[in-house]
Design an enzyme around this catalytic site. Structure first.
Site, PDB file in Angstrom:
ATOM      1  N   HIS A   1       8.600  -0.400   1.545  1.00 43.97           N
ATOM      2  CA  HIS A   1       9.145   0.958   1.413  1.00 43.97           C
ATOM      3  C   HIS A   1       8.604   1.867   2.512  1.00 43.97           C
ATOM      4  O   HIS A   1       9.359   2.623   3.126  1.00 43.97           O
ATOM      5  CB  HIS A   1       8.814   1.551   0.038  1.00 43.97           C
ATOM      6  N   ARG A   2       7.301   1.789   2.759  1.00 45.47           N
ATOM      7  CA  ARG A   2       6.703   2.622   3.803  1.00 45.47           C
ATOM      8  C   ARG A   2       7.292   2.292   5.172  1.00 45.47           C
ATOM      9  O   ARG A   2       7.586   3.184   5.966  1.00 45.47           O
ATOM     10  CB  ARG A   2       5.195   2.421   3.841  1.00 45.47           C
TER      11      ARG A   2
END
EC number: 2.7.1.156
Length: 182
Positions: free
Chosen positions: A51-52
């Site tokens: 996600h990051r």
């Protein structure tokens, strides 16, 4: 400013869609209200890292279960990912999985605070949440508690959001004009 609730099942593309709703070339504060990844759960750590990595450069992550304070402190658009982990964190912090009344009181109070801030957000805010009717949750007392409380959170946040989107298999349905059910 615009507030949007993005609902969907696990791996539906809801976080990807939510990311696209915010400025790609500006600073955005990402509030992640779940537990920090540990060596005990490499699958969770991998998901958080993915996600990051998918977020634009310049976006900052604030890991905090105090979503309301995170929104108040932010000076940029906000992405809250995810309200399901927020509900879990509230119940976990109080050790209230076996005390339905206490868990309900804690989540209700936190939701009232969030909704008051959300309804008057001074900048664009997007929250991601699991649509509990589409997620696999163990049919145990704790599982039913989670479903009930997150369902209430979703309904209340949706009621004060400018837009509500449902993501299914990567497809987005705009539910913003759909009538609310009692």
């Amino acid at each position: 400013m615009t507030t949007t609730l993005v609902l969907g099942g696990v791996r539906s593309g809801k976080s990807r869609h939510a990311t696209r709703l915010l400025p790609q070339d500006q600073s955005v504060t990402v509030i992640t209200p779940g537990g920090k990844p540990t060596d005990d759960d490499p699958a969770w750590a991998s998901r958080v890292a993915a996600h990051r990595a998918a977020r634009p450069n310049g976006w900052t992550t604030a890991e905090s279960s105090d979503v309301t304070r995170g929104i108040l402190r932010a000076r940029t658009p906000v992405l809250v990912d995810c309200l399901g982990t927020w509900v879990t964190a509230i119940i976990d912090a109080a050790g209230a999985w076996d005390d339905r009344e206490k868990a309900t009181e804690l989540v209700t109070t936190a939701t009232q605070e969030l909704v008051a801030i959300w309804a008057n957000a001074p900048f664009d805010c997007v929250a991601v949440s699991n649509e509990v009717g589409m997620s696999l949750v163990a049919q145990t007392a704790s599982g039913r508690l989670f479903q009930d409380l997150l369902g209430q959170v979703n309904a209340q946040v949706s009621a004060v959001s400018h837009r509500t989107h449902l993501v299914v298999a990567g497809r987005v349905l705009d539910l913003s004009d759909a009538p609310l059910v009692g």
